[in-house]
Design an enzyme around this catalytic site. Structure first.
Site, mmCIF file in Angstrom:
data_model
loop_
_atom_site.group_PDB
_atom_site.id
_atom_site.type_symbol
_atom_site.label_atom_id
_atom_site.label_comp_id
_atom_site.label_asym_id
_atom_site.label_seq_id
_atom_site.Cartn_x
_atom_site.Cartn_y
_atom_site.Cartn_z
ATOM 1 C CB ALA A 44 1.901 -3.168 2.873
ATOM 2 N N GLY A 62 -1.118 0.940 2.400
ATOM 3 C CA GLY A 62 -2.128 0.020 2.892
ATOM 4 C C GLY A 62 -2.911 0.569 4.067
ATOM 5 C CD GLU A 86 -4.152 0.244 -0.876
ATOM 6 O OE1 GLU A 86 -4.327 0.008 -2.089
ATOM 7 O OE2 GLU A 86 -3.227 -0.270 -0.204
ATOM 8 C CD GLU A 126 0.567 2.283 -2.107
ATOM 9 O OE1 GLU A 126 -0.259 1.726 -1.379
ATOM 10 O OE2 GLU A 126 0.456 3.481 -2.468
#
Length: 272
Positions: free
Chosen positions: A75, A121, A124, A144
């Site tokens: 992200a 992300g 993910e 993270e």
């Protein structure tokens, strides 16, 4: 926009995400230099791309691809860092879940073609696919925790369902990067190939689903995914109702007729 033919169509979805359809395979291409950092705009464009390939009857399978050098490094931390709890709780955390849910909900076979990094992300995003092909030098992980947070786009849930809670906790608690060979051994990716072959192999795999019984493939995917969320008896009932419903399709009649008249593997399906 490029010239449109029955075999190849390029459709602009947004600034950082595009969709290209060729020979029944849609490629959802992440394209935000340099590392495909998934900012809010990109997440919204991925929702649009998922909707587009879902609604396109010419698409039989989908490849998620970030390019030759990187899948997605995570992200956009610069975008998230100044956000307050109120901002994250009310808006951005929902968007994180929504874009991943949209990709996971594509009712067609989806293959993630992973080159370079698929972290945070990015992993993910790859976890929303049905299958994952990784390059030999690819690195995946959920780092993270090193930022004082945890995965927020489905990582704690999809990862644990895929590789089990103990291995998922190892990756989430440590934040470590996992090389392709280890990812293959733990079932996090399904195939490891030379870096230069990742996209080609993903497309070849996707091509095996094109021209298949689209309604049956959709029903099978929905039954498996929904069944993972419920107890066995409920899952069996989901399977039973999906199975019975397929006897209302033209593909079922064509498939069984072809089997009886010509033997297995020769049916021609229409997706109806």
């Amino acid at each position: 926009m490029a010239f449109v033919t029955e075999l190849r169509r390029r459709v602009a979805v947004g600034e950082f995400v595009r969709v290209e359809v060729e020979d029944g395979i849609a490629t959802i291409r992440l394209d935000r230099p340099k590392m495909n950092a998934l900012n809010a705009q990109m997440q919204r464009e991925l929702i649009d791309a998922a909707r587009q390939v879902t609604q396109d009857d010419a698409v039989g399978a989908v490849v998620l691809y970030g390019g030759e050098k990187v899948f997605a490094a995570g992200a956009d931390i610069k975008e998230m860092a100044p956000m307050s709890y109120a901002q994250m709780s009310a808006g951005h955390s929902r968007l994180l879940q929504d874009f991943a849910r949209a990709l996971a909900g594509i009712p067609k076979p989806v293959i993630a073609a992973i080159t370079g990094y698929a972290l945070g992300g990015g992993l993910e995003t790859a976890l929303t696919a049905d299958f994952r092909v990784a390059g030999e030098s690819a690195k995946v992980g959920q780092p993270e925790i090193q930022l004082g947070i945890m995965p927020g786009a489905g990582g704690t849930q999809r990862l644990s369902r895929l590789i089990g809670p103990s291995r998922a906790k190892d990756l989430v608690f440590s934040g470590r990067h996992v090389a392709a060979d280890e990812a293959l051994a733990m079932g996090l990716v399904d195939r490891v190939v030379p870096d230069a072959d990742v996209y080609r192999v993903a497309r070849e795999w996707a091509a095996t689903f094109v021209g298949g019984p689209a309604i049956a493939l959709r029903a099978a995917k929905q039954a498996i995914d929904a069944g993972l969320e419920v107890d066995l008896e409920t899952g069996l009932e989901i399977e039973r109702t999906q199975f019975a419903a397929l006897f209302a399709t033209e593909d079922q009649a064509a498939g069984m007729r072809s089997f009886m008249e010509e033997g297995p593997g020769k049916a021609k399906f229409t997706g109806r």
